[in-house]
Design an enzyme around this catalytic site. Structure first.
Site, PDB file in Angstrom:
ATOM      1  N   LEU A 127       8.178  17.512  58.858  1.00  0.00           N
ATOM      2  CA  LEU A 127       7.757  17.016  57.547  1.00  0.00           C
ATOM      3  C   LEU A 127       6.529  16.126  57.693  1.00  0.00           C
ATOM      4  CD1 LEU A 127      10.059  15.725  54.719  1.00  0.00           C
ATOM      5  CD2 LEU A 127       7.910  14.577  55.224  1.00  0.00           C
ATOM      6  N   HIS A 231       9.718   5.587  64.814  1.00  0.00           N
ATOM      7  CA  HIS A 231       8.339   5.135  64.623  1.00  0.00           C
ATOM      8  C   HIS A 231       8.265   4.409  63.280  1.00  0.00           C
ATOM      9  CE1 HIS A 231       3.994   5.539  63.826  1.00  0.00           C
ATOM     10  NE2 HIS A 231       3.852   5.695  65.133  1.00  0.00           N
TER      11      HIS A 231
END
Length: 336
Positions: A127, A231
């Site tokens: 994505l 992240h």
């Protein structure tokens, strides 16, 4: 402006490639390599054309399109069954306890074990939303469209679905986890290994990765501190996954240590709550929803303000045009 999810075609190579160059690395499913992306789009075309009735080594690629100018501004992927072409490796984080009567002490050590526990599961991934479009819920539209696709094609997916989140990457593009663990056995940087894996597969992991457990206490603090941590750009994605029913079960990525989220397919919120209905008319309603139509290559999805009636649902002319449907069409929808 209006946006719609549709299936990707080989003609989308250039915009997907341009987005791949913006990822900053660590996106194994979206490598900034034209040849690899072209192969993925060809595989997706074959998967959309297949009439399989069980999970296979399928790849389905969807794109987010600006309906006004036909510009592709986002993409996402679904995998029917991981571990078919080559083993699907993860590290499992667990504990090992030992006791000494003489010292009257008990020690519990955390260990990393290389495993293929998740082989056979389906996966959602790849994505990416263009930085200029990260507003208005478009990321959620991309993410949740995958679950309506799964609901529409349930037999093509396993009873488990996983999602790998990118791990922590430093300002130089390196991975503290890779540097502290796998990098010591491969003689290549994280970026080199990540690019090689994206293009050639991960058989080299099976060839060179140590098979014995690794004691976490022997790793550097930098490596330990990022295990199972997403992240910074993936924190919102992790929250969306948790809202859908995914959970972190101590599996992490072998490259960057990012968390692997897992859910039972039929318990994913957007799969469980998806409803099939007939479009009874063209009229804007007061329920904000995601509406999808079509199967396989004909799949489309968008936001719509629907009205719920005894005969089905109504939706605005704009949404009907985005989905290319008229009253009488069968749709699958879920409340936003």
């Amino acid at each position: 402006m209006s946006f719609c999810i549709r299936t990707a075609t080989t003609a989308d190579l250039q915009p997907i490639y341009e987005m791949a160059k913006l990822t900053g690395g660590g996106f194994t499913n979206l490598p900034a390599d034209r040849t690899s992306l072209a192969s993925k789009l060809e595989k997706a075309a074959a998967s959309f054309a297949s009439d399989a009735t069980e999970p296979q080594d399928d790849l389905f690629i969807l794109v987010l399109e600006d309906c006004d100018n036909k510009q592709v501004v986002g993409t996402c992927q679904l995998f029917g069954k991981v571990g078919s072409s080559w083993p699907f490796y993860s590290y499992r984080l667990s504990s090992y306890t030992q006791s000494s009567k003489e010292l009257d002490r008990t020690f519990s050590a955390r260990i990393l074990s290389l495993t293929t526990d998740l082989e056979g599961a389906s996966e959602v991934g790849g994505l990416f939303l263009h930085p200029g479009q990260r507003a208005g819920g478009l990321g959620m539209l991309l993410a949740r469209s995958r679950y309506l696709f799964i609901a529409r094609h349930r037999r093509r997916f396993d009873d488990r679905v996983l999602a790998e989140l990118r791990g922590v990457i430093d300002e130089a593009g390196g991975s503290p986890f890779w540097d502290g663990v796998a990098g010591k056995f491969f003689g290549m940087s994280f970026q080199e290994a990540d690019e090689f894996n994206a293009i050639h597969g991960n058989q080299f992991i099976a060839d060179l990765m140590p098979k014995h457990p690794i004691y976490v206490a022997m790793l550097s603090e930098a490596a330990r501190s990022v295990m199972g941590v997403p992240h910074t750009s993936g924190r919102a994605a992790m929250r969306m996954l948790e809202t859908e029913g995914f959970a972190y079960e101590n599996y992490i990525d072998i490259f960057d240590g990012g968390p692997t989220m897992i859910a039972r397919t039929d318990q994913i919120k957007s799969v469980r709550n998806a409803e099939e209905a007939w479009v009874s008319g063209i009229a804007k309603g007061d329920t904000r929803a995601m509406v999808s139509v079509g199967k396989l290559a004909d799949f489309r999805c968008c936001y719509a303000d629907i009205g719920i009636t005894d005969q089905g649902i109504t939706l605005s002319r704009q949404a009907a045009d985005q989905l290319r449907i008229e009253p009488g069409a069968s749709v699958l929808w879920v409340a936003r």
